[in-house]
Write a protein that holds these residues in place. Structure first.
Motif, PDB file in Angstrom:
ATOM      1  N   TRP A  71     102.797  40.366  23.851  1.00 34.02           N
ATOM      2  CA  TRP A  71     102.245  41.184  24.936  1.00 34.02           C
ATOM      3  C   TRP A  71     101.319  40.401  25.842  1.00 34.02           C
ATOM      4  O   TRP A  71     101.278  40.644  27.043  1.00 34.02           O
ATOM      5  N   THR A  72     100.572  39.458  25.283  1.00 43.59           N
ATOM      6  CA  THR A  72      99.554  38.768  26.088  1.00 43.59           C
ATOM      7  C   THR A  72      99.993  37.405  26.590  1.00 43.59           C
ATOM      8  O   THR A  72      99.543  36.974  27.650  1.00 43.59           O
ATOM      9  N   GLU A  73     100.852  36.725  25.853  1.00 44.44           N
ATOM     10  CA  GLU A  73     101.196  35.343  26.205  1.00 44.44           C
ATOM     11  C   GLU A  73     102.609  35.172  26.749  1.00 44.44           C
ATOM     12  O   GLU A  73     102.845  34.268  27.536  1.00 44.44           O
ATOM     13  N   GLU A  76     103.557  39.485  28.860  1.00 46.41           N
ATOM     14  CA  GLU A  76     102.401  40.032  29.573  1.00 46.41           C
ATOM     15  C   GLU A  76     102.580  41.521  29.867  1.00 46.41           C
ATOM     16  O   GLU A  76     102.147  42.028  30.898  1.00 46.41           O
ATOM     17  N   ARG A  77     103.255  42.206  28.947  1.00 45.67           N
ATOM     18  CA  ARG A  77     103.440  43.652  29.020  1.00 45.67           C
ATOM     19  C   ARG A  77     103.790  44.142  27.623  1.00 45.67           C
ATOM     20  O   ARG A  77     104.214  43.378  26.767  1.00 45.67           O
TER      21      ARG A  77
END
Length: 88
Positions: A71-73, A76-77
């Motif tokens: 989700w973060t790297e 990004e969703r």
């Protein structure tokens, strides 16, 4: 093995911080199904043999950490549709 979801990290605090309320509900449903699968079928689905409680717990923590990383790297969703590209 009887699955008591209170014994497993269904949605960790770190994941909860990253998600909206709707995403938490979706992620919790996804994780509940996954944890139950690990406990009842994960080791050998053909004979309905699941993993031990300690293995299920460790796998639940690792996969939650992986989800946050995606989700973060990577994406990004938010997603629960992880694939081979995520694993690479």
């Amino acid at each position: 093995m009887t699955v008591n979801l209170d014994d497993f990290p269904v949605v960790t605090d770190k994941s909860r911080e990253l998600l909206s309320e709707k995403q938490v509900v979706d992620y919790e449903a996804h994780r509940t199904e996954f944890i139950r699968w690990l406990a009842h079928l994960g080791k050998n689905p053909e004979v309905a043999e699941g993993y031990s409680q300690d293995t299920v717990r460790a796998t639940a923590y690792r996969t939650d950490q992986f989800a946050r990383w995606v989700w973060t790297e990577q994406d990004e969703r938010y997603t629960v549709s992880f694939d081979h590209d995520h694993a690479r």
